[in-house]
Design an enzyme around this catalytic site. Structure first.
Site, PDB file in Angstrom:
ATOM      1  N   HIS A 237      51.807 -73.758 103.281  1.00  0.00           N
ATOM      2  CA  HIS A 237      53.268 -73.621 103.287  1.00  0.00           C
ATOM      3  C   HIS A 237      53.713 -72.440 104.135  1.00  0.00           C
ATOM      4  O   HIS A 237      54.858 -72.402 104.591  1.00  0.00           O
ATOM      5  CB  HIS A 237      53.826 -73.525 101.854  1.00  0.00           C
ATOM      6  CG  HIS A 237      53.408 -72.315 101.087  1.00  0.00           C
ATOM      7  ND1 HIS A 237      52.302 -72.291 100.271  1.00  0.00           N
ATOM      8  CD2 HIS A 237      53.960 -71.078 100.998  1.00  0.00           C
ATOM      9  CE1 HIS A 237      52.183 -71.102  99.702  1.00  0.00           C
ATOM     10  NE2 HIS A 237      53.182 -70.348 100.131  1.00  0.00           N
TER      11      HIS A 237
ATOM     12  N   ASP B 277      47.085 -77.203 100.485  1.00  0.00           N
ATOM     13  CA  ASP B 277      48.010 -76.165 100.944  1.00  0.00           C
ATOM     14  C   ASP B 277      47.195 -75.231 101.826  1.00  0.00           C
ATOM     15  O   ASP B 277      46.754 -74.168 101.402  1.00  0.00           O
ATOM     16  CB  ASP B 277      48.596 -75.440  99.740  1.00  0.00           C
ATOM     17  CG  ASP B 277      49.712 -74.480 100.112  1.00  0.00           C
ATOM     18  OD1 ASP B 277      50.007 -74.348 101.309  1.00  0.00           O
ATOM     19  OD2 ASP B 277      50.281 -73.853  99.199  1.00  0.00           O
TER      20      ASP B 277
ATOM     21  N   GLY C  91      54.871 -63.435  98.281  1.00  0.00           N
ATOM     22  CA  GLY C  91      54.250 -62.601  99.299  1.00  0.00           C
ATOM     23  C   GLY C  91      52.740 -62.621  99.236  1.00  0.00           C
ATOM     24  O   GLY C  91      52.060 -62.257 100.189  1.00  0.00           O
TER      25      GLY C  91
ATOM     26  N   SER D  98      51.033 -65.370  98.911  1.00  0.00           N
ATOM     27  CA  SER D  98      50.582 -66.655  99.430  1.00  0.00           C
ATOM     28  C   SER D  98      49.578 -66.498 100.563  1.00  0.00           C
ATOM     29  O   SER D  98      49.773 -65.690 101.477  1.00  0.00           O
ATOM     30  CB  SER D  98      51.777 -67.456  99.960  1.00  0.00           C
ATOM     31  OG  SER D  98      52.532 -67.980  98.912  1.00  0.00           O
TER      32      SER D  98
ATOM     33  N   SER E  87      48.067 -70.410  96.643  1.00  0.00           N
ATOM     34  CA  SER E  87      49.101 -71.402  96.921  1.00  0.00           C
ATOM     35  C   SER E  87      50.395 -71.033  96.207  1.00  0.00           C
ATOM     36  O   SER E  87      51.385 -70.677  96.832  1.00  0.00           O
ATOM     37  CB  SER E  87      48.636 -72.792  96.492  1.00  0.00           C
ATOM     38  OG  SER E  87      49.671 -73.747  96.613  1.00  0.00           O
TER      39      SER E  87
END
Length: 400
Positions: free
Chosen positions: A211, A240, A320, A322, A338
């Protein structure tokens, strides 16, 4: 943390720390666990990588009788669920040195139930994963699931049959953990660098969350210096995951991670997760936190879409974080952050993209493929539970 440009003269360091973990071990259940008798093969102790390999091997051998497996990190035992009261299957487990546990549901039955949930209850704010410890599907609904959606979810779970699945509530809302701010930046989003890799075309690169990769192709350091360009990304759907190449073609990307104060720890291999396994996560917002794997092949229904094939844990994370890496204490690369619910003040549920799947999908290998010299590896930090992100400007660190 400060994410440094990676020149040829200096090895790249993926942004995470590896420490000895303090999460509670999964205890062997008394009910249904059998391993006794004068002619019974001796139980063996396994490392997490060996436990993962054994689980995969026995899954193939046992077929319809395989009910899942999990790792007792305290005793270093592998517990294998055997469905159908099959003595031959149980003997195969014992011969491998694992603990036999008789259960009602096979993995095949649990996967079929998961397919029913996907068809009838794909509702934003829900997730489900197979839990081999309880031999059922753990269905989770966040605070946004209400009214008719809640009724539909309950009815679908009830329709799966007794003891097949259970519903729990999660604090907060399931969201991908990306936000505005600094660290590695792109398209108004803030994410974390995961693991350094060599891409399929031989260039230095890194993994991060899908993402993040679909938000924008270009990523920079906090000071605006160009960092990397996304080559491939998947989100939502079957994962992801994203891979980027460093904008500096001379950059080196050895398989090491920063642990703060200029120290690094080697990442030795990509590792499939095992339920019960102790893990640690690093991210640019919250730093280092630890916990354990609680589910595999998880499906989470974000507002942005459904993502499947994830690892579920009880390690906290926040916006943040991720793309940040999930590790084992002995240098195994497990996942990329994720999303999830909750925060690091009150805890939560977090989902990770398996690294093994990402490497296969992108044709990448961890680190620089052996072409770069790796910095010395220092001991991991003390077991103090949680480590905050290092201050800006600490030597030898990436900001992920």
């Amino acid at each position: 943390m400060k994410h440094q440009r990676i020149p040829k003269r200096k090895a790249a360091v993926a942004g995470a720390a590896v420490v000895a973990l303090g999460a509670a071990a999964v205890l062997l259940p008394n009910a249904g666990a059998t391993q006794s008798g004068p002619d019974t093969p001796a139980l063996r102790q396994f490392t997490p990588p060996a436990a993962s390999e054994l689980s995969a091997r026995l899954a193939d051998r046992l077929g319809q009788n395989f009910g899942g497996a999990y790792y007792d990190s305290d005793e270093r035992r592998v517990v294998v669920n055997v469905a159908g009261n099959d003595d031959t299957a149980a003997d195969q487990v014992r011969a491998a040195g694992a603990v036999v546990r008789s259960v009602e549901h096979s993995v095949t039955e649990l996967k079929a139930a998961s397919s029913t949930l996907k068809a009838e209850a794909t509702i934003p704010g829900t997730s489900w994963a197979v839990d081999p410890v309880t031999n059922e599907i753990r269905v989770t609904a966040d605070r946004t699931v209400k009214g008719a959606d809640w009724d539909r979810l309950k009815a679908t779970v009830a329709g799966l049959g007794a003891d097949m699945a259970r519903i729990e509530r999660a604090a907060g809302e399931f969201t991908p953990f990306a936000s505005g701010g600094d660290a590695i930046l792109g398209g108004g989003a803030r994410c974390s660098l995961g693991f350094n890799v060599t891409t399929r075309d031989g260039a230095p690169g890194f993994l991060t969350a899908g993402h993040c990769g679909v938000a924008t192709a270009r990523w920079t350091e906090a000071n605006g210096t160009p960092l990397g360009t996304i080559q491939e990304a998947t989100f939502p759907g079957l994962g992801d995951l994203a891979v980027a190449s460093y904008d500096d073609p001379a950059a080196q990307a050895p398989s090491v991670v920063a642990v703060g104060q200029g120290r690094t720890v080697a990442i030795r291999q990509a590792l499939d997760a095992t339920v019960g396994q102790e893990v640690s996560r690093m991210g640019s917002t919250t730093g280092l936190h630890e916990g354990r794997v609680t589910g595999l092949n998880a499906t989470v229904n974000y507002a942005e879409g459904t993502v499947s094939g994830l690892v579920q844990t009880d390690v906290c994370a926040e916006p943040g974080d991720s793309g940040g890496p999930l590790f084992t204490r002995d240098g195994g690369a497990v996942g990329l952050t994720s999303g999830g619910s909750g925060d690091c003040a009150g805890g939560g549920i977090t989902f990770f993209q398996p690294v093994t799947t990402a490497l296969t999908a992108f044709g990448a290998t961890l680190g620089d493929g052996g072409s770069g010299q790796q910095p010395p590896t220092d001991p991991a930090p003390p077991q103090d539970g949680t480590t905050n992100p290092p201050e800006d400007g600490a030597p030898g660190e990436d900001d992920d």
